[in-house]
Motif scaffolding. Structure first.
Motif, PDB file in Angstrom:
ATOM      1  N   ALA A  23       0.872  -1.183   0.000  1.00 23.45           N
ATOM      2  CA  ALA A  23       0.000   0.000   0.000  1.00 23.45           C
ATOM      3  C   ALA A  23       0.903   1.224   0.000  1.00 23.45           C
ATOM      4  CB  ALA A  23      -0.903   0.002   1.227  1.00 23.45           C
ATOM      5  N   PHE A  24       0.641   2.129  -0.931  1.00 20.49           N
ATOM      6  CA  PHE A  24       1.400   3.365  -1.080  1.00 20.49           C
ATOM      7  C   PHE A  24       0.481   4.557  -0.887  1.00 20.49           C
ATOM      8  CE2 PHE A  24       3.308   0.214  -3.917  1.00 20.49           C
ATOM      9  CZ  PHE A  24       4.636   0.256  -3.535  1.00 20.49           C
ATOM     10  N   ALA A  25       1.035   5.647  -0.408  1.00 26.63           N
ATOM     11  CA  ALA A  25       0.269   6.883  -0.243  1.00 26.63           C
ATOM     12  C   ALA A  25       1.194   8.052  -0.569  1.00 26.63           C
ATOM     13  CB  ALA A  25      -0.264   7.001   1.175  1.00 26.63           C
ATOM     14  N   PRO A  26       1.220   8.484  -1.824  1.00 26.66           N
ATOM     15  CA  PRO A  26       2.156   9.533  -2.214  1.00 26.66           C
ATOM     16  C   PRO A  26       1.858  10.908  -1.610  1.00 26.66           C
ATOM     17  CG  PRO A  26       0.823   8.826  -4.088  1.00 26.66           C
ATOM     18  CD  PRO A  26       0.463   7.948  -2.941  1.00 26.66           C
ATOM     19  N   ASN A  27       0.599  11.176  -1.294  1.00 26.33           N
ATOM     20  CA  ASN A  27       0.231  12.461  -0.694  1.00 26.33           C
ATOM     21  C   ASN A  27      -0.309  12.215   0.711  1.00 26.33           C
ATOM     22  OD1 ASN A  27       0.777  13.921  -3.148  1.00 26.33           O
ATOM     23  ND2 ASN A  27      -1.118  13.032  -3.937  1.00 26.33           N
ATOM     24  N   ASN A  28       0.000  13.138   1.617  1.00 25.25           N
ATOM     25  CA  ASN A  28      -0.462  12.994   2.998  1.00 25.25           C
ATOM     26  C   ASN A  28       0.002  11.655   3.566  1.00 25.25           C
ATOM     27  OD1 ASN A  28      -1.706  14.187   5.163  1.00 25.25           O
ATOM     28  ND2 ASN A  28      -3.785  13.689   4.524  1.00 25.25           N
ATOM     29  N   ASN A  29       1.243  11.313   3.228  1.00 30.11           N
ATOM     30  CA  ASN A  29       1.799   9.972   3.438  1.00 30.11           C
ATOM     31  C   ASN A  29       1.644   9.452   4.861  1.00 30.11           C
ATOM     32  OD1 ASN A  29       4.684   8.417   4.131  1.00 30.11           O
ATOM     33  ND2 ASN A  29       3.639   7.696   2.289  1.00 30.11           N
ATOM     34  N   ALA A  30       2.146  10.166   5.843  1.00 31.68           N
ATOM     35  CA  ALA A  30       2.160   9.650   7.218  1.00 31.68           C
ATOM     36  C   ALA A  30       0.750   9.381   7.739  1.00 31.68           C
ATOM     37  CB  ALA A  30       2.900  10.617   8.140  1.00 31.68           C
ATOM     38  N   LEU A  31      -0.177  10.284   7.487  1.00 30.14           N
ATOM     39  CA  LEU A  31      -1.542  10.121   7.990  1.00 30.14           C
ATOM     40  C   LEU A  31      -2.249   8.944   7.314  1.00 30.14           C
ATOM     41  CD1 LEU A  31      -3.906  11.033   9.739  1.00 30.14           C
ATOM     42  CD2 LEU A  31      -4.505  12.663   7.931  1.00 30.14           C
ATOM     43  N   VAL A  32      -2.124   8.832   6.010  1.00 29.97           N
ATOM     44  CA  VAL A  32      -2.796   7.753   5.279  1.00 29.97           C
ATOM     45  C   VAL A  32      -2.231   6.394   5.693  1.00 29.97           C
ATOM     46  CG1 VAL A  32      -3.262   6.765   2.996  1.00 29.97           C
ATOM     47  CG2 VAL A  32      -3.417   9.250   3.337  1.00 29.97           C
ATOM     48  N   ILE A  33      -0.922   6.286   5.792  1.00 33.80           N
ATOM     49  CA  ILE A  33      -0.308   5.020   6.212  1.00 33.80           C
ATOM     50  C   ILE A  33      -0.716   4.685   7.650  1.00 33.80           C
ATOM     51  CG2 ILE A  33       1.890   3.843   6.692  1.00 33.80           C
ATOM     52  CD1 ILE A  33       1.173   4.070   3.659  1.00 33.80           C
ATOM     53  N   GLU A  34      -0.793   5.695   8.507  1.00 33.61           N
ATOM     54  CA  GLU A  34      -1.253   5.485   9.881  1.00 33.61           C
ATOM     55  C   GLU A  34      -2.689   4.960   9.905  1.00 33.61           C
ATOM     56  OE1 GLU A  34      -2.396   8.658  13.191  1.00 33.61           O
ATOM     57  OE2 GLU A  34      -0.234   8.606  12.819  1.00 33.61           O
ATOM     58  N   ASP A  35      -3.554   5.513   9.055  1.00 39.37           N
ATOM     59  CA  ASP A  35      -4.943   5.041   8.979  1.00 39.37           C
ATOM     60  C   ASP A  35      -4.993   3.577   8.534  1.00 39.37           C
ATOM     61  OD1 ASP A  35      -5.969   7.504   9.762  1.00 39.37           O
ATOM     62  OD2 ASP A  35      -6.468   8.146   7.715  1.00 39.37           O
ATOM     63  N   ILE A  36      -4.197   3.221   7.529  1.00 39.37           N
ATOM     64  CA  ILE A  36      -4.164   1.844   7.036  1.00 39.37           C
ATOM     65  C   ILE A  36      -3.671   0.908   8.137  1.00 39.37           C
ATOM     66  CG2 ILE A  36      -3.013   0.275   5.407  1.00 39.37           C
ATOM     67  CD1 ILE A  36      -3.105   2.639   3.368  1.00 39.37           C
ATOM     68  N   GLU A  37      -2.608   1.308   8.823  1.00 45.57           N
ATOM     69  CA  GLU A  37      -2.070   0.502   9.922  1.00 45.57           C
ATOM     70  C   GLU A  37      -3.132   0.263  10.993  1.00 45.57           C
ATOM     71  OE1 GLU A  37       1.273   0.851  13.471  1.00 45.57           O
ATOM     72  OE2 GLU A  37       1.442   2.191  11.744  1.00 45.57           O
ATOM     73  N   ARG A  38      -3.841   1.309  11.367  1.00 45.89           N
ATOM     74  CA  ARG A  38      -4.890   1.200  12.389  1.00 45.89           C
ATOM     75  C   ARG A  38      -5.971   0.200  11.965  1.00 45.89           C
ATOM     76  NH1 ARG A  38      -9.164   3.893  11.903  1.00 45.89           N
ATOM     77  NH2 ARG A  38      -8.197   5.674  10.863  1.00 45.89           N
ATOM     78  N   VAL A  39      -6.413   0.289  10.721  1.00 48.88           N
ATOM     79  CA  VAL A  39      -7.452  -0.618  10.217  1.00 48.88           C
ATOM     80  C   VAL A  39      -6.960  -2.071  10.270  1.00 48.88           C
ATOM     81  CG1 VAL A  39      -8.707  -1.332   8.139  1.00 48.88           C
ATOM     82  CG2 VAL A  39      -8.611   1.088   8.777  1.00 48.88           C
ATOM     83  N   LEU A  40      -5.730  -2.288   9.838  1.00 52.65           N
ATOM     84  CA  LEU A  40      -5.195  -3.648   9.830  1.00 52.65           C
ATOM     85  C   LEU A  40      -5.139  -4.233  11.235  1.00 52.65           C
ATOM     86  CD1 LEU A  40      -2.309  -3.178   7.246  1.00 52.65           C
ATOM     87  CD2 LEU A  40      -4.548  -4.257   6.857  1.00 52.65           C
TER      88      LEU A  40
END
Length: 125
Positions: A91-108
């Motif tokens: 999963a990649f998030a080129p914009n707003n990277n830290a927040l989007v990756i944090e959201d994905i991590e939380r969901v997982l």
């Protein structure tokens, strides 16, 4: 006594891309097995994410030619791209990277299907 159903937790890593400061999520394990959690469905449901046409890639042609399936998703905090090929799932998030990756991590983690594996960021420098 009946047999108990034991769910194996799948591993994922949050790490930088090679020679990059951008974070990504790397999914470990056999992501193409029938028992592997459907990552797109998990994220779609939990983040209320909507599938979006990719502005750069002809994802159907790439999928047919290379067995790499790329999907782009949009939700309230931004966009993320899921890349699923024979060798890996990211999963990649080129914009707003830290927040989007944090959201994905939380969901997982909240799904009860995944566990986070630690990484040494220096390995990707």
């Amino acid at each position: 006594m009946g047999a108990e159903h034991v769910t194996t937790l799948e591993k994922f890593r949050v790490r930088p891309g090679y020679k990059s400061r951008e974070l990504l999520v790397e999914f470990c394990g056999d992501h193409r097995s029938s028992s592997y959690p459907n990552i797109a469905n998990l994220l779609q449901d939990a983040l209320n994410a909507k599938l979006k046409k990719h502005p750069v890639y002809d994802t159907v042609r790439i999928g047919l030619a290379t067995d790499e399936f790329i999907t782009l998703w949009e939700y309230s905090n931004g966009e993320f791209q899921l890349n699923d090929d024979t060798w890996g799932y990211f999963a990649f998030a080129p914009n707003n990277n830290a927040l989007v990756i944090e959201d994905i991590e939380r969901v997982l983690l909240q799904s009860g299907r995944f566990v986070k594996e630690g990484v040494d960021f220096a390995d990707y420098a």
